[in-house]
Design an enzyme around this catalytic site. Structure first.
Site, PDB file in Angstrom:
ATOM      1  N   SER A  85       8.526  -3.869   1.767  1.00  0.00           N
ATOM      2  CA  SER A  85       8.569  -5.159   1.066  1.00  0.00           C
ATOM      3  C   SER A  85       9.285  -6.190   1.931  1.00  0.00           C
ATOM      4  CB  SER A  85       9.313  -5.013  -0.263  1.00  0.00           C
ATOM      5  OG  SER A  85       8.743  -3.997  -1.042  1.00  0.00           O
ATOM      6  N   GLU A  89       0.819  -1.226   0.000  1.00  0.00           N
ATOM      7  CA  GLU A  89       0.000   0.000   0.000  1.00  0.00           C
ATOM      8  C   GLU A  89       0.849   1.270   0.000  1.00  0.00           C
ATOM      9  OE1 GLU A  89      -3.153   1.203  -0.279  1.00  0.00           O
ATOM     10  OE2 GLU A  89      -3.636  -0.771  -1.043  1.00  0.00           O
ATOM     11  N   GLY A  90       2.039   1.206   0.614  1.00  0.00           N
ATOM     12  CA  GLY A  90       2.933   2.372   0.616  1.00  0.00           C
ATOM     13  C   GLY A  90       3.277   2.775  -0.813  1.00  0.00           C
ATOM     14  N   HIS A  91       3.687   1.794  -1.612  1.00  0.00           N
ATOM     15  CA  HIS A  91       3.966   2.072  -3.026  1.00  0.00           C
ATOM     16  C   HIS A  91       2.714   2.637  -3.709  1.00  0.00           C
ATOM     17  CE1 HIS A  91       6.966  -1.346  -2.507  1.00  0.00           C
ATOM     18  NE2 HIS A  91       7.725  -0.427  -3.044  1.00  0.00           N
ATOM     19  N   ASP A  93      11.952   6.379   3.492  1.00  0.00           N
ATOM     20  CA  ASP A  93      13.381   6.433   3.174  1.00  0.00           C
ATOM     21  C   ASP A  93      13.808   7.905   3.152  1.00  0.00           C
ATOM     22  OD1 ASP A  93      13.845   3.476   2.439  1.00  0.00           O
ATOM     23  OD2 ASP A  93      12.104   4.020   1.255  1.00  0.00           O
TER      24      ASP A  93
HETATM   25  P1  AMP Z   1      11.179   0.549  -2.805  1.00  0.00           P
HETATM   26  O1  AMP Z   1      10.506  -0.355  -3.765  1.00  0.00           O
HETATM   27  O2  AMP Z   1      11.345  -0.032  -1.433  1.00  0.00           O
HETATM   28  O3  AMP Z   1      12.434   1.183  -3.355  1.00  0.00           O
HETATM   29  O4  AMP Z   1      10.186   1.758  -2.597  1.00  0.00           O
HETATM   30  C1  AMP Z   1       9.754   2.538  -3.686  1.00  0.00           C
HETATM   31  C2  AMP Z   1       9.274   3.871  -3.172  1.00  0.00           C
HETATM   32  O5  AMP Z   1       8.197   3.653  -2.259  1.00  0.00           O
HETATM   33  C3  AMP Z   1      10.355   4.639  -2.402  1.00  0.00           C
HETATM   34  O6  AMP Z   1      10.257   6.020  -2.710  1.00  0.00           O
HETATM   35  C4  AMP Z   1       9.978   4.371  -0.969  1.00  0.00           C
HETATM   36  O7  AMP Z   1      10.390   5.394  -0.093  1.00  0.00           O
HETATM   37  C5  AMP Z   1       8.464   4.306  -1.056  1.00  0.00           C
HETATM   38  N1  AMP Z   1       7.927   3.570   0.078  1.00  0.00           N
HETATM   39  C6  AMP Z   1       8.340   2.370   0.560  1.00  0.00           C
HETATM   40  N2  AMP Z   1       7.648   2.038   1.660  1.00  0.00           N
HETATM   41  C7  AMP Z   1       6.783   3.055   1.882  1.00  0.00           C
HETATM   42  C8  AMP Z   1       5.781   3.309   2.873  1.00  0.00           C
HETATM   43  N3  AMP Z   1       5.539   2.457   3.875  1.00  0.00           N
HETATM   44  N4  AMP Z   1       5.072   4.462   2.786  1.00  0.00           N
HETATM   45  C9  AMP Z   1       5.309   5.356   1.784  1.00  0.00           C
HETATM   46  N5  AMP Z   1       6.220   5.164   0.816  1.00  0.00           N
HETATM   47  C10 AMP Z   1       6.953   4.040   0.870  1.00  0.00           C
END
Ligand code: AMP
Length: 292
Positions: free
Chosen positions: A193, A42-44, A157
């Site tokens: 993830s 959901e964050g993504h 991040d």
């Molecule tokens: P990642 O696939 O982990 O590189 O994440 C892709 C993007 O999603 C990055 O900009 C992360 O900061 C963001 N992201 C990861 N987890 C979260 C979260 N829980 N809430 C908001 N954004 C997130």
């Protein structure tokens, strides 16, 4: 263009993506971009929905970037599920998903990398040497490939956001960086993830990260803004979880990420950031406070 009308177009090559995006750019459509490592949660999706809402065209990339993983890190076992990711991306209204393989992004070993100094010395930069060089390099490549008007990054991040903002400023990259709030599970654990790696007991104890940060935020709001005090409050709280193995607990200025002497000054922003291992799983979280 309405959500659901369009099937997400999956594109594997740089050439093809540029060819597809050019007419949109030429007709003045705005492009929103969100880079990911995939294994969507959901964050993504919250970032994708925002990119969808604020732009005519929404583009994501799904690429597990080897350059940002250290030799003993989880590049090989990083969770992947392309089919599910593309379905979720489509539901969230993505127009183009760029899914290059490693050879497409790095046909030969790179001789040019982007190093943002200072901001990368501490926190994850200290414990993951080369990580932010890998991140900055791939993000700059992706920004040059996609050419978005806006690029969306999560504050989960926060150091990454500071690094990218500095890079974009220093190198005059014509893009607006949009920082987005951290999405959390109902018990407060930041979505990641990597949460799938946690055993049930580790998962239960992992809430301590957010709980510790919340306690520190409450203490700071009540006037206890001494960096040393906030740091030991968080460290002590995390140490009480038997399975937690803290890698760092730091209180720094944000976004410059410099150490603080004594009480944080009114009108400044500070970050309380933690990295904690549960077994083989490394989790990070942070809170950013406006000091009054
Ligand atoms: P990642 O696939 O982990 O590189 O994440 C892709 C993007 O999603 C990055 O900009 C992360 O900061 C963001 N992201 C990861 N987890 C979260 C979260 N829980 N809430 C908001 N954004 C997130």
């Amino acid at each position: 263009m309405k959500q659901g009308e369009i099937k997400v177009e999956t594109i594997r090559t740089i050439r093809e993506l540029r060819r597809k995006l050019a007419p949109h750019r030429q007709s003045g459509r705005s492009i929103g971009f969100m880079p990911t490592l995939g294994y969507m949660h959901e964050g993504h999706l919250s970032l994708i929905r925002r990119a969808r809402k604020e732009n005519d065209i929404a583009v994501i990339s799904i690429f597990v970037n080897p350059l940002q993983f250290g030799p003993n890190e989880d590049f090989d076992r990083y969770p992947r599920d392309m089919e599910r990711d593309l379905r979720l991306a489509q539901e969230a209204g993505v127009d183009f998903a760029f899914v290059p393989d490693v050879r497409e992004m790095y046909p030969e070993p790179v001789k040019t990398t982007v190093k943002v100094s200072g901001i990368t010395d501490r926190l994850c930069g200290a414990s993951r040497p080369g990580h932010f060089e890998g991140v900055a390099t791939v993000v700059l490549k992706l920004l040059l490939i996609v050419g978005p008007d806006r690029a969306y990054f999560g504050m989960k991040d926060a150091q990454q956001v500071a690094v990218i903002e500095q890079m974009v400023k220093d190198l005059n990259v014509p893009v607006a960086i949009v920082p987005c709030p951290t999405l959390r599970e109902s018990d407060g654990l930041a979505m990641s993830s990597r949460n799938v790696y946690l055993s049930p007991e580790e998962r239960r104890q992992a809430v301590v990260l957010n709980q510790a940060l919340q306690e520190a935020a409450a203490a700071a709001a009540a006037g206890r803004t001494d960096a040393g005090y906030l740091r030991s409050l968080v460290a002590g709280r995390i140490a009480a979880a038997p399975l937690a193995d803290p890698e760092y607990v730091e209180v720094l200025s944000y976004p410059s990420l410099e150490p603080l002497e004594g009480r944080a000054q009114p009108g400044t922003r500070i970050i309380i950031a933690v990295a904690v291992r549960f077994g083989k799983t490394r989790l990070i979280d942070n809170t950013i406070l406006e000091i009054r």
